[in-house]
Design an enzyme around this catalytic site. Structure first.
Site, mmCIF file in Angstrom:
data_model
loop_
_atom_site.group_PDB
_atom_site.id
_atom_site.type_symbol
_atom_site.label_atom_id
_atom_site.label_comp_id
_atom_site.label_asym_id
_atom_site.label_seq_id
_atom_site.Cartn_x
_atom_site.Cartn_y
_atom_site.Cartn_z
ATOM 1 N N ASP A 153 0.785 -1.242 0.000
ATOM 2 C CA ASP A 153 0.000 0.000 0.000
ATOM 3 C C ASP A 153 0.815 1.288 0.000
ATOM 4 O O ASP A 153 0.246 2.368 -0.103
ATOM 5 C CB ASP A 153 -1.041 0.013 1.142
ATOM 6 N N ASN A 404 7.054 -9.496 4.465
ATOM 7 C CA ASN A 404 5.915 -8.906 5.157
ATOM 8 C C ASN A 404 4.626 -9.431 4.543
ATOM 9 O O ASN A 404 4.429 -9.341 3.320
ATOM 10 C CB ASN A 404 5.909 -7.377 5.054
ATOM 11 N N GLU A 405 3.781 -9.976 5.399
ATOM 12 C CA GLU A 405 2.465 -10.467 5.007
ATOM 13 C C GLU A 405 2.485 -11.240 3.689
ATOM 14 O O GLU A 405 1.767 -10.888 2.741
ATOM 15 C CB GLU A 405 1.459 -9.306 4.960
ATOM 16 N N ASN A 455 0.900 -9.291 12.374
ATOM 17 C CA ASN A 455 0.260 -7.987 12.150
ATOM 18 C C ASN A 455 -1.239 -8.167 12.383
ATOM 19 O O ASN A 455 -1.886 -8.931 11.668
ATOM 20 C CB ASN A 455 0.481 -7.528 10.700
ATOM 21 N N TYR A 461 -9.770 -3.645 10.362
ATOM 22 C CA TYR A 461 -10.288 -4.342 9.178
ATOM 23 C C TYR A 461 -11.322 -5.410 9.543
ATOM 24 O O TYR A 461 -12.017 -5.930 8.676
ATOM 25 C CB TYR A 461 -9.149 -4.953 8.353
ATOM 26 N N GLU A 494 2.521 -5.213 13.810
ATOM 27 C CA GLU A 494 1.655 -4.123 13.353
ATOM 28 C C GLU A 494 0.351 -4.187 14.116
ATOM 29 O O GLU A 494 -0.225 -5.269 14.280
ATOM 30 C CB GLU A 494 1.318 -4.238 11.854
ATOM 31 N N TRP A 539 1.517 0.470 14.100
ATOM 32 C CA TRP A 539 1.512 0.834 12.677
ATOM 33 C C TRP A 539 0.753 2.129 12.563
ATOM 34 O O TRP A 539 -0.427 2.137 12.821
ATOM 35 C CB TRP A 539 0.848 -0.265 11.841
ATOM 36 N N LYS A 558 -2.563 5.882 9.430
ATOM 37 C CA LYS A 558 -2.335 5.156 10.681
ATOM 38 C C LYS A 558 -1.146 5.693 11.471
ATOM 39 O O LYS A 558 -0.817 5.168 12.532
ATOM 40 C CB LYS A 558 -2.193 3.654 10.418
HETATM 41 C C1 BDP Z 1 -0.762 -4.247 6.636
HETATM 42 C C2 BDP Z 1 0.508 -4.028 5.803
HETATM 43 C C3 BDP Z 1 0.926 -2.569 5.777
HETATM 44 C C4 BDP Z 1 -0.272 -1.680 5.520
HETATM 45 C C5 BDP Z 1 -1.271 -1.898 6.638
HETATM 46 C C6 BDP Z 1 -2.512 -1.031 6.477
HETATM 47 O O1 BDP Z 1 1.567 -4.822 6.279
HETATM 48 O O2 BDP Z 1 1.928 -2.380 4.808
HETATM 49 O O3 BDP Z 1 0.069 -0.333 5.407
HETATM 50 O O4 BDP Z 1 -1.686 -3.231 6.611
HETATM 51 O O5 BDP Z 1 -3.468 -1.507 5.887
HETATM 52 O O6 BDP Z 1 -1.479 -5.292 6.116
HETATM 53 O O7 BDP Z 1 -2.501 0.104 6.915
#
Ligand code: BDP
Length: 585
Positions: A153, A404-405, A455, A461, A494, A539, A558
């Site tokens: 993102d 990452n993820e 994370n 979400y 995160e 995060w 965020k």
């Molecule tokens: C996580 C990702 C991160 C995104 C964050 C988000 O690791 O890079 O910026 O979500 O959605 O899944 O803010």
């Protein structure tokens, strides 16, 4: 090519204005723009910095672009070797000097260098040309399909976003220095590998001196000698004890310097300074031990992102960021989602931050056909190697995050993780490895890592608007992870909520500063209640630019600071939480 060259040697910095021209039709190579570019028709951009925000014509540009500038080379560099270094060019680079092709590199966040003597003119002006291509595909790392179709993102900037410089080294020189440290009672034990190259046409007998320097004073000195054939390399292994050493840690980030000197045939040879700290990192019985004591990481996921500069965080911005992180009581961050600049990590060494160093392997999930595609595996492994090569001597780096993820719910992920882990272990067997998972209980690869990093976005979400439900899901998921892997420490790499600065709601609602502060506080209470949790990273430290999508309001909100580093309400809350959470527990 090994890249850990020191900066005590002679360098020429290529920062400044370069001529610049985009090449949307990709005709530069066939028209040989690298030969004698008509720069009067080109634009000018500053480097290090991304091209995107220096002029609105380039903000959304993706594709090929060209940079060029002239530089003067002193006559007395002729008798030595010259390398051209790039600390980061996003994403692919091809380099020519005086029309002669030197090489290419793929990957925006790792350092690379080319030998340049064949192309250089000494005592004269030279011209360097760099073709940069930031096109994303399903097989770039990170992958994507366009500026607003990235598989991650953060904003996909382009350009020469870190320093470029020339370095002069003698023909017999230190190619690499590796320092691993152990602690024995009050002493520090250094295991040192010195890689020496002889590029002379004859055999070379060299005297090697190694000194540990403590604030300008040599506190130990060892000497040895080595004979190296023409065009050959040798590695010398040496152990040095630093008696009554002061160990490196967040409360006292004590640094020493190893000064290595090389002399042969009575002529002055190479001198290289390598900074290090004496400390150990181990994972034992579900804890992360720093110098034998269990640590708790409090900090952030960050990004390298700032208005106008793009992906380049200049020194003044870094100074500001470290000041804010220290004010808040943080002791740690992750280089989400790519290795950060040298200066960024130099400050971590100096200020005692515990860094999870992450590779650029982000976004390897749903949209990627096969995660263990050999082309992707090769790139991930190479970038992992390049990252560790540059940063292996840093005391601040306590762990490597390899992804990452990723799509770690897919069985084939185990193959690419095993490959990357093997690569990391070969480059540096001393540090634990991990990746940041978003699959949690559905993850199929957690058994392969030393530390579990997760994370979590409950309350954002999912369970959105409901912090009570978020806390419950978080707590249950953590307990289940711990039940399955009782010997592995868990870090929440995160958690966070978007807050638009200036939006207030009572009771707290999503997107308000209050909701962000409440969510962070709620998570922190859960984390502290579990003694198997070894840290939490909010995060994000600051808002950062993203592509255009219905999910984001032009920037990811965020951050607990805005993109220009003004505090949101959460800052006060976080300062209180962090300062009341001890580093050792
Ligand atoms: C996580 C990702 C991160 C995104 C964050 C988000 O690791 O890079 O910026 O979500 O959605 O899944 O803010």
């Amino acid at each position: 090519m090994k890249l850990e060259y020191s900066f005590q040697r002679e360098t020429i910095d290529l920062s400044g204005f370069w001529h610049f021209r985009i090449d949307p039709e990709n005709k530069g190579e066939s028209e040989k723009w690298y030969e004698e570019p008509q720069v009067s028709e080109w634009d000018e951009l500053y480097t290090p910095a991304s091209w995107n925000e220096q002029d609105s014509r380039y903000t959304w540009y993706i594709g090929t672009a060209w940079y060029t500038r002239a530089f003067w080379l002193p006559e007395d560099w002729r008798s030595k070797l010259t390398l051209i270094f790039f600390d980061g060019v996003n994403y692919k680079a091809k380099v020519w000097v005086n029309g002669i092709y030197l090489g290419e590199h793929e990957g925006g966040f790792t350092q690379f260098a080319f030998r340049a003597e064949k192309a250089l003119r000494f005592g004269e002006s030279n011209r360097i040309v760099v073709m940069v291509d930031n096109t994303l595909t399903g097989k770039t790392v990170p992958p994507g399909a366009g500026m607003n179709a990235t598989y991650f993102d953060f904003f996909h900037y382009g350009g020469i976003h870190r320093e470029a410089y020339l370095l002069s080294v003698p023909k017999v020189h230190f190619k690499d220095v590796t320092i691993r440290t152990e602690i024995k009672g009050k002493d520090g034990i250094l295991d040192i590998d010195l890689e020496i190259v002889n590029e002379l046409e004859e055999e070379c007998s060299c005297n090697v001196t190694m000194q540990v320097i403590d604030e300008d004073e040599a506190i130990t000195e060892e000497r040895t000698s080595v004979t190296i054939g023409p065009g050959a390399e040798k590695t010398i292994a040496q152990q040095i004890t630093v008696e009554n050493a002061e160990f490196w840690g967040p409360e006292s980030p004590r640094l020493y310097t190893l000064r290595t000197k090389l002399a042969h045939d009575d002529s002055k040879g190479d001198v290289k300074d390598t900074r290090f700290g004496i400390r150990t990192v181990k994972v034992e019985d579900g804890k992360i031990l720093l110098n034998g004591r269990p640590v708790f990481l409090k900090g952030f996921g960050r990004h390298e992102d700032f208005p106008v500069l793009g992906k380049a965080l200049h020194g003044a911005v870094l100074r500001k960021d470290y000041g804010l992180m220290m004010y808040i009581g943080a002791n740690s961050f992750r280089t989400s989602h790519y290795p950060y600049s040298r200066t960024h990590l130099d400050l971590a060494d100096e200020k005692g931050f515990l860094v999870i160093l992450e590779t650029p392997a982000v976004g390897l999930r749903e949209n990627v056909e096969r995660l263990d595609d050999p082309e992707i595996v090769e790139k991930v492994c190479r970038m992992t190697r390049e990252m560790i090569q540059r940063d292996k001597n840093r005391p601040s780096v306590i762990m490597y995050s390899l992804f990452n993820e990723p799509g770690s719910g897919r069985e084939e992920f185990r193959n690419i993780l095993t490959a990357a882990k093997g690569e990391a272990g070969k480059a540096d067997p001393t540090r634990p490895v991990t990746f940041a998972s978003c699959r949690h209980l559905d993850d199929v690869a957690l058994d392969l890592v030393d530390v579990l990093c997760h994370n979590f976005y409950y309350g954002w979400y999912s369970n959105y608007g409901d912090l009570e439900a978020a806390a419950k899901t978080l707590s249950e998921t953590l307990d289940e992870l711990h039940r399955r892997f009782p010997d592995k420490p868990i870090i929440i790499t995160e958690f966070g909520a978007g807050a638009i600065a200036g939006v207030h709601r009572h009771p707290p609602e999503m997107w308000s500063e209050e909701y962000q502060a409440e969510l962070i506080k709620t998570y922190w209470e859960v984390l502290l209640s579990k003694d198997y949790v070894s840290g939490g990273h909010i995060w994000n430290f600051a808002d950062f630019r993203v592509g255009q999508s219905p999910r984001r309001t032009t920037i990811n909100r965020k951050g607990i600071f805005t993109r220009t580093r003004d505090p949101k309400l959460a800052v006060r809350v976080v300062k209180n939480l962090f300062t009341n959470t001890p580093t050792y527990r």
